[in-house]
Scaffold this motif. Sequence first.
Motif, PDB file in Angstrom:
ATOM      1  N   SER A 211       0.826  -1.215   0.000  1.00  0.00           N
ATOM      2  CA  SER A 211       0.000   0.000   0.000  1.00  0.00           C
ATOM      3  C   SER A 211       0.856   1.259   0.000  1.00  0.00           C
ATOM      4  O   SER A 211       0.576   2.215  -0.743  1.00  0.00           O
ATOM      5  N   PHE A 212       1.923   1.271   0.801  1.00  0.00           N
ATOM      6  CA  PHE A 212       2.792   2.447   0.874  1.00  0.00           C
ATOM      7  C   PHE A 212       3.482   2.692  -0.464  1.00  0.00           C
ATOM      8  O   PHE A 212       3.506   3.823  -0.975  1.00  0.00           O
ATOM      9  N   TYR A 213       4.011   1.639  -1.052  1.00  0.00           N
ATOM     10  CA  TYR A 213       4.753   1.769  -2.313  1.00  0.00           C
ATOM     11  C   TYR A 213       3.828   2.113  -3.471  1.00  0.00           C
ATOM     12  O   TYR A 213       4.113   3.031  -4.255  1.00  0.00           O
ATOM     13  N   ASN A 214       2.705   1.420  -3.601  1.00  0.00           N
ATOM     14  CA  ASN A 214       1.809   1.649  -4.734  1.00  0.00           C
ATOM     15  C   ASN A 214       1.198   3.042  -4.717  1.00  0.00           C
ATOM     16  O   ASN A 214       1.052   3.684  -5.763  1.00  0.00           O
ATOM     17  N   VAL A 215       0.833   3.522  -3.533  1.00  0.00           N
ATOM     18  CA  VAL A 215       0.245   4.860  -3.433  1.00  0.00           C
ATOM     19  C   VAL A 215       1.271   5.928  -3.787  1.00  0.00           C
ATOM     20  O   VAL A 215       0.989   6.868  -4.538  1.00  0.00           O
ATOM     21  N   ASN A 216       2.493   5.778  -3.264  1.00  0.00           N
ATOM     22  CA  ASN A 216       3.514   6.814  -3.448  1.00  0.00           C
ATOM     23  C   ASN A 216       4.175   6.779  -4.822  1.00  0.00           C
ATOM     24  O   ASN A 216       4.875   7.729  -5.191  1.00  0.00           O
ATOM     25  N   THR A 217       3.982   5.705  -5.567  1.00  0.00           N
ATOM     26  CA  THR A 217       4.548   5.632  -6.928  1.00  0.00           C
ATOM     27  C   THR A 217       3.447   5.548  -7.981  1.00  0.00           C
ATOM     28  O   THR A 217       3.710   5.152  -9.117  1.00  0.00           O
ATOM     29  N   ALA A 218       2.245   5.932  -7.591  1.00  0.00           N
ATOM     30  CA  ALA A 218       1.083   5.803  -8.483  1.00  0.00           C
ATOM     31  C   ALA A 218       1.285   6.531  -9.805  1.00  0.00           C
ATOM     32  O   ALA A 218       0.813   6.082 -10.855  1.00  0.00           O
ATOM     33  N   ASN A 219       1.998   7.656  -9.775  1.00  0.00           N
ATOM     34  CA  ASN A 219       2.188   8.459 -10.983  1.00  0.00           C
ATOM     35  C   ASN A 219       3.487   8.140 -11.716  1.00  0.00           C
ATOM     36  O   ASN A 219       3.796   8.794 -12.718  1.00  0.00           O
ATOM     37  N   ASP A 220       4.222   7.180 -11.207  1.00  0.00           N
ATOM     38  CA  ASP A 220       5.484   6.805 -11.830  1.00  0.00           C
ATOM     39  C   ASP A 220       5.253   5.582 -12.730  1.00  0.00           C
ATOM     40  O   ASP A 220       5.217   4.441 -12.266  1.00  0.00           O
ATOM     41  N   THR A 221       5.096   5.843 -14.014  1.00  0.00           N
ATOM     42  CA  THR A 221       4.759   4.765 -14.950  1.00  0.00           C
ATOM     43  C   THR A 221       5.931   3.810 -15.195  1.00  0.00           C
ATOM     44  O   THR A 221       5.758   2.747 -15.792  1.00  0.00           O
ATOM     45  N   ARG A 222       7.119   4.174 -14.708  1.00  0.00           N
ATOM     46  CA  ARG A 222       8.286   3.305 -14.907  1.00  0.00           C
ATOM     47  C   ARG A 222       8.300   2.149 -13.924  1.00  0.00           C
ATOM     48  O   ARG A 222       9.033   1.183 -14.121  1.00  0.00           O
ATOM     49  N   ARG A 223       7.475   2.231 -12.886  1.00  0.00           N
ATOM     50  CA  ARG A 223       7.533   1.234 -11.820  1.00  0.00           C
ATOM     51  C   ARG A 223       6.331   0.294 -11.857  1.00  0.00           C
ATOM     52  O   ARG A 223       5.198   0.740 -11.963  1.00  0.00           O
ATOM     53  N   GLU A 224       6.653  -0.992 -11.782  1.00  0.00           N
ATOM     54  CA  GLU A 224       5.601  -2.004 -11.676  1.00  0.00           C
ATOM     55  C   GLU A 224       4.979  -1.941 -10.286  1.00  0.00           C
ATOM     56  O   GLU A 224       5.674  -1.808  -9.283  1.00  0.00           O
TER      57      GLU A 224
END
Length: 228
Positions: free
Chosen positions: A143-156
């Motif tokens: 949850s922490f990672y997905n929310v904070n990288t939601a706008n980073d299309t480079r990250r799975e």
Amino acid sequence: MDYSHTAQNIHDVIMSVIQDYGIQNLILSITLDNASANSKAIELFDNSRIPNTAVKYFHARCACHIINLIVKSGLKQVESRINNIREALGWIMASNQRIVEFSRYCTSKDILPRKFQKDMPVRWNSTYLMLKSALPYAELITSFYNVNTANDTRREKLTDGDWYVATVVVEFLKVFYDVTVDLSGVYYPTSLLAILKLYDMADVLRQYSENVMVASAVVAMQKKFENY
């Protein structure tokens, strides 16, 4: 050795130790890992005065090194799933600010915060320990990672599937980790343990051969296991 690890140099160093201690007639085998220079160094003993050098098993290959080769061949088959978790942990631990934010997030969920270390590619047991330490925090990390990288299309984004595979992998690899620890002992003889540990590993490979999550890994590991 503080000079080139050629087959000749390795042979000469071992031979000098044997001669210094006068144990030419007491050598049954020499244990070295599977580096090509080591194998060639052993061949050079054919013309020495050490008995038994013509015996097939004079070169006793390092069991822990073989286990490393076996497990690494299996981990390649599930690398994409593991890499998603590796990248998430690396992102969280990449800055003090993120570490602090993740700690606060854990505290807000009444979970004791902790830090995570990424694994080292050359040491499969570090991958095992990385996954084992992260599993109890799977939901928080996701949850922490997905929310904070939601706008980073480079990250799975992390998924439940990634963690399910990690759970099976940790359960599956536990025996290999335990065997490595047992056979790495320095204050007790380990050679007498080897055959029992081989059976333990063979049994685990058999048990997981039909598990769809690690079946491809098991096939690769069985092939390497049988080679040695």
